[in-house]
Design an enzyme around this catalytic site. Structure first.
Site, mmCIF file in Angstrom:
data_model
loop_
_atom_site.group_PDB
_atom_site.id
_atom_site.type_symbol
_atom_site.label_atom_id
_atom_site.label_comp_id
_atom_site.label_asym_id
_atom_site.label_seq_id
_atom_site.Cartn_x
_atom_site.Cartn_y
_atom_site.Cartn_z
ATOM 1 N N GLU A 37 0.724 -1.476 -0.075
ATOM 2 C CA GLU A 37 -0.064 0.078 0.225
ATOM 3 C C GLU A 37 0.827 1.232 0.143
ATOM 4 O OE1 GLU A 37 -3.350 0.465 -0.483
ATOM 5 O OE2 GLU A 37 -3.686 -1.628 -0.422
ATOM 6 N N TYR A 120 -6.501 6.671 4.377
ATOM 7 C CA TYR A 120 -6.690 5.530 3.211
ATOM 8 C C TYR A 120 -5.899 4.373 3.558
ATOM 9 C CZ TYR A 120 -5.633 3.075 -0.869
ATOM 10 O OH TYR A 120 -5.620 2.026 -1.753
ATOM 11 N N ASP A 138 -9.445 6.335 -1.872
ATOM 12 C CA ASP A 138 -8.815 7.154 -2.576
ATOM 13 C C ASP A 138 -9.341 7.766 -3.667
ATOM 14 O OD1 ASP A 138 -9.410 4.870 -4.194
ATOM 15 O OD2 ASP A 138 -7.365 4.368 -4.423
#
Length: 356
Positions: A37, A120, A138
């Site tokens: 991520e 996020y 996002d």
């Protein structure tokens, strides 16, 4: 509520049947998902995959990452850009070792407390790896949800993101990880910024923008401020053995990373970089204009003039004054194997490789 539930059900089913075969989707390990991520911030998935595999191989767990030298972490990140991400990963790994005894935190608020982790990223890790009922909003999700509801709110504004987040929170199903990944996947593959593939969309029958024929008008987004262009001059001081590099300040653009000597240009070509270097070196060979290069940052564009200073047979002396401790001569081998050089500078090596 029924519309949200149907949206979630259709989306999760579509995702489970159509999701891309990505290496970080083969695990529920929060460490691995965290790495993926962070890498996915500012980087396309296809680009990050080889970096992800190499990074996990080199740093397979939190303890290995925390124990590594920052220079090794940055070297493993070389080419991905936005190096603050790698620095924050390293800081966060040390924090996890200190505060959580090496175990990745299992609480959403504790995940958010890690350096470099925002709502996020924290939501993605918490829902995908840990199954927590947390949204992950996002740019893809903002686009999907505003289109689905045909909202004309500006997605660049905070209230719109809050509105979307509340909608997603209310739609979260029992499998929040698949739902959040499905939203991102839908935005990446189907509900794209331009020319969305509506006929392939699993939620188009309830999509308000599709029904209204406004998919190309939604979402609404304020135009970004035009990037500032700066004329820059860069010095490549080199010979057959290696090249001089300079450690950048600990704040500002590319902070704390290695670069070539660089300064903003004035009206006289080559004058700025020569004056800059004369503060560092007592003797300089003649400057040769090697070419031009552009590098685009998020808010600034460097228009670079590249000047070569061929050092063969020239004793420039040791760096002086403020440059004494942050300017070093490195061999070509060390530059390749040990030094992290941002793309803005590494791509300039093509001007001199054939001249070594």
């Amino acid at each position: 509520m029924e519309r949200k539930q149907q949206f979630a059900s259709n989306l999760v089913h579509w995702f489970q049947e159509n999701k891309r075969d990505l290496p970080f989707r083969k695990t529920k390990d929060p460490y691995s998902i965290w790495i993926s991520e962070i890498m996915a911030q500012q980087t396309q998935i296809d680009t990050l995959i080889p970096y992800y595999k190499q990074f996990i191989q080199k740093f397979p767990d939190v303890s290995t990452l925390a124990a590594a030298e920052e220079s090794d972490v940055l070297k493993a990140w070389e080419g991905l850009g936005y190096y603050s991400r790698a620095k924050n990963l390293h800081k966060a790994a040390k924090q996890i070792m200190k505060e959580h005894h090496g175990r990745f935190p299992g609480d959403y608020e504790e995940i958010l407390a890690l350096p470099g982790v925002g709502p996020y990223t924290g939501g993605a890790i918490a829902s995908i790896a840990l199954g927590l009922q947390v949204s992950a909003v996002d740019g893809n999700v903002l686009r999907v949800i505003t289109r689905f509801n045909n909202w004309k709110d500006d997605i660049a504004q905070g209230p719109t993101k809050k509105k979307v987040t509340q909608w997603v929170d209310a739609a979260l199903p029992i499998h929040p990880g698949d739902f959040n990944e499905g939203l991102m996947e839908l935005g990446a593959l189907i509900c794209t910024p331009k020319a969305p593939s509506c006929l392939l969309c699993p939620v188009r029958e309830a999509c308000s923008a599709f029904a209204s024929g406004t998919t190309e008008q939604v979402p609404v987004k304020t135009k970004k401020i035009k990037q500032k262009r700066l004329p820059m001059e860069v010095a490549l001081l080199y010979d057959a053995e290696g090249i001089y590099i300079l450690k950048r300040p600990n704040s500002g653009l590319l902070s704390g990373l290695w670069s070539f000597p660089i300064c903003e240009a004035n009206a006289v070509p080559g004058d700025s970089i020569t004056n800059y270097l004369e503060e560092c070196f007592s003797i300089l060979p003649p400057a040769q204009l090697l070419g031009k290069e552009k590098h685009v940052f998020s808010h600034i564009i460097w228009d670079m003039s590249i000047y070569g200073f061929h050092l063969t047979g020239v004793q420039v002396g040791e760096p002086q004054g403020q440059y004494q401790d942050n300017t070093v001569f490195v061999s070509w081998t060390d530059l390749e194997q040990k030094i992290t050089l941002p793309i803005a500078f590494s791509k300039l090596l093509r001007f001199i490789r054939i001249k070594k």
